[in-house]
Write an enzyme that holds these catalytic residues in place. Structure first.
Site, PDB file in Angstrom:
ATOM      1  N   HIS A   1      23.744  27.241 -14.514  1.00  0.00           N
ATOM      2  CA  HIS A   1      23.244  26.091 -13.753  1.00  0.00           C
ATOM      3  C   HIS A   1      22.165  25.174 -14.633  1.00  0.00           C
ATOM      4  O   HIS A   1      21.109  24.533 -14.161  1.00  0.00           O
ATOM      5  CB  HIS A   1      22.464  26.230 -12.302  1.00  0.00           C
ATOM      6  CG  HIS A   1      22.903  25.262 -11.361  1.00  0.00           C
ATOM      7  ND1 HIS A   1      23.767  25.193 -10.687  1.00  0.00           N
ATOM      8  CD2 HIS A   1      22.178  23.902 -11.195  1.00  0.00           C
ATOM      9  CE1 HIS A   1      23.858  24.041  -9.835  1.00  0.00           C
ATOM     10  NE2 HIS A   1      22.875  23.293 -10.277  1.00  0.00           N
TER      11      HIS A   1
ATOM     12  N   SER B   1      29.600  14.866  -9.303  1.00  0.00           N
ATOM     13  CA  SER B   1      28.905  15.773  -8.326  1.00  0.00           C
ATOM     14  C   SER B   1      28.636  15.441  -6.957  1.00  0.00           C
ATOM     15  O   SER B   1      28.885  14.196  -6.713  1.00  0.00           O
ATOM     16  CB  SER B   1      27.296  15.608  -8.882  1.00  0.00           C
ATOM     17  OG  SER B   1      26.495  16.254  -8.122  1.00  0.00           O
TER      18      SER B   1
ATOM     19  N   LYS C   1      32.325  27.465 -10.650  1.00  0.00           N
ATOM     20  CA  LYS C   1      31.407  27.361 -11.424  1.00  0.00           C
ATOM     21  C   LYS C   1      30.102  28.016 -11.186  1.00  0.00           C
ATOM     22  O   LYS C   1      29.543  28.047  -9.798  1.00  0.00           O
ATOM     23  CB  LYS C   1      31.192  25.707 -11.436  1.00  0.00           C
ATOM     24  CG  LYS C   1      30.021  25.321 -12.636  1.00  0.00           C
ATOM     25  CD  LYS C   1      29.743  23.762 -12.565  1.00  0.00           C
ATOM     26  CE  LYS C   1      28.780  23.348 -13.664  1.00  0.00           C
ATOM     27  NZ  LYS C   1      27.210  23.795 -13.371  1.00  0.00           N
TER      28      LYS C   1
ATOM     29  N   THR D   1      30.996  24.655  -7.044  1.00  0.00           N
ATOM     30  CA  THR D   1      29.532  25.625  -7.635  1.00  0.00           C
ATOM     31  C   THR D   1      29.038  26.530  -6.589  1.00  0.00           C
ATOM     32  O   THR D   1      28.908  25.999  -5.361  1.00  0.00           O
ATOM     33  CB  THR D   1      28.534  24.410  -7.815  1.00  0.00           C
ATOM     34  OG1 THR D   1      29.119  23.393  -8.715  1.00  0.00           O
ATOM     35  CG2 THR D   1      27.156  24.837  -8.281  1.00  0.00           C
TER      36      THR D   1
ATOM     37  N   TYR E   1      29.489  21.213  -3.482  1.00  0.00           N
ATOM     38  CA  TYR E   1      28.572  21.788  -3.061  1.00  0.00           C
ATOM     39  C   TYR E   1      28.791  22.268  -1.301  1.00  0.00           C
ATOM     40  O   TYR E   1      29.267  21.181  -0.707  1.00  0.00           O
ATOM     41  CB  TYR E   1      27.020  21.218  -3.037  1.00  0.00           C
ATOM     42  CG  TYR E   1      26.371  21.484  -4.247  1.00  0.00           C
ATOM     43  CD1 TYR E   1      26.282  22.511  -5.054  1.00  0.00           C
ATOM     44  CD2 TYR E   1      26.168  20.300  -4.934  1.00  0.00           C
ATOM     45  CE1 TYR E   1      25.724  22.674  -6.462  1.00  0.00           C
ATOM     46  CE2 TYR E   1      25.370  20.096  -6.063  1.00  0.00           C
ATOM     47  CZ  TYR E   1      25.111  21.228  -6.969  1.00  0.00           C
ATOM     48  OH  TYR E   1      24.531  21.362  -8.089  1.00  0.00           O
TER      49      TYR E   1
END
Length: 380
Positions: free
Chosen positions: A278, A106, A254, A155, A129
């Site tokens: 999510h 992440s 995603k 994402t 992100y």
């Protein structure tokens, strides 16, 4: 308690972790309707049992984006995993590497890319992100490429954070007001094993990949307000082109739930998509991953690699996802609970359990190779 399945690790994590952390990974947004649907819709799918077939040799091996996998499973990106166990992302990466499956790190991990690569000798995949500071984003992508990251998972379903009521109740986003700090302190004191392992021995507690962008933050709770302020709600398909200019490897999008968005992703040249809501943590009331998957796989399955996440709690769920049209799944809560309960050993065990459950499901549906898993494995 002897853990036999993913649900057992959820209970072990609930016992070991402070409530503020357990509720963060366990909870969803609003009334958690979609969170429940993710699991319930998988449970409602019936497999088609077949008999008197030679199932003495079963292969779970597959390949995603040129990388061989021992089974069609990857560790999904999970934020703050380094707060569940000491240097948690590094522990999870070792378990995934040993099992022959990818870990997707992440953007908001505690351990940064370099530390996770050092744990295994191989860079993880990286989840991006987009924040407003494009110069920092460009630098982050360059660092990922320089470390040898092969696949970027972008994402796109978090232009604004969902309202996660459990996190407000526990004070995760409550800042450093005295009452909130006291509440978190008491919460931690009730879990001395976690305090010793993570709070005392697991420092630094920061978002390693983006820590340089927030030099004045002193702890994980001070990073969250900055993150929520700096996620970029202006994102459009044009920003995917910007990412492509700064990333030359495979890009997986995603957060896709609609067939038209999936087609648009293909038109923009993505290498894969993840059908995902999510984990029920964004827009509550939307389709589960299992319900959204078939239409998306039918729309674009021949044009890109379709993966899915959300509600995968067993190897049987993995086989069901393959039958619904996915090439594989990402697991999130399953490995986070295991990490919080027993660290690297827990994650390794969950992956072994999923593999064993997949083998059993494949044998009893008469399918000997995951490449042949399709709708014929489902009961009418």
């Amino acid at each position: 308690m002897i853990a036999a399945c993913v649900a057992d690790y959820r209970e072990l994590a609930r016992r070991r972790l402070p409530r503020v952390l357990f509720d963060y990974i366990d909870g969803g947004s609003y009334g958690e309707v979609t969170l429940r649907r993710n699991v319930e819709d998988f449970e409602a799918i019936a497999l088609r049992q077949r008999v008197l077939r030679d199932v003495s040799k079963i292969s779970l091996a597959t390949e995603w984006f040129g990388q061989p996998l021992s089974m069609p499973v990857a560790l999904a990106p999970v934020g703050m995993a380094g707060m569940y166990a000491r240097r948690g992302e590094a522990q999870a990466a070792r378990a995934a590497h040993a099992a022959g499956v990818p870990m997707i790190l992440s953007s908001v991990s505690v351990c940064d890319l370099a530390e996770v690569k050092a744990a295994t000798g191989e860079a993880p995949w990286f989840q991006l992100y987009m924040i407003k500071d494009r110069a920092y984003m460009a630098d982050l992508l360059a660092r990922a490429a320089g470390l040898g990251v092969k696949v970027l998972v972008f994402t796109v379903d978090l232009p604004v954070p969902g309202a996660r009521y459990r996190d407000y109740r526990t004070g995760l986003f409550g800042g450093n007001a005295a009452a909130t700090v006291l509440k978190r302190g008491l919460d931690g004191a009730l879990h001395p094993g976690w305090v010793q392992d993570v709070w005392l021995r697991g420092r630094p507690h920061s978002f390693g990949n983006i820590a340089a962008a927030i030099p004045d933050a002193r702890g994980i709770m001070e990073f969250w307000p900055w993150v929520t302020r700096n996620f970029d709600p202006t994102l459009t398909w044009a920003d995917l082109e910007w990412v492509r200019q700064h990333w030359k490897g495979p890009i997986v999008l995603k957060g896709v739930l609609d067939p038209e968005d999936a087609r648009e992703a293909v038109r923009h040249g993505v290498d894969g998509i993840v059908v995902s809501n999510h984990g029920g943590r964004q827009l509550d009331g939307v389709l589960s991953g299992a319900r959204a998957l078939p239409a998306i796989a039918q729309a674009v399955g021949d044009d890109t690699t379709v993966l899915m996440d959300g509600g995968v709690r067993s190897g049987l769920d993995v086989v069901k996802a393959l039958a619904l049209g996915a090439k594989g799944v990402l697991i999130g809560r399953a490995w986070a609970w295991a990490l919080g309960a027993r660290g690297e050993a827990g994650v390794a065990h969950v992956l072994a359990v999923l593999r064993q459950e997949m083998m059993m499901a494949m044998a009893l549906t008469g399918c000997t190779d995951v490449s042949n898993a399709d709708a014929s494995l489902l009961a009418a």
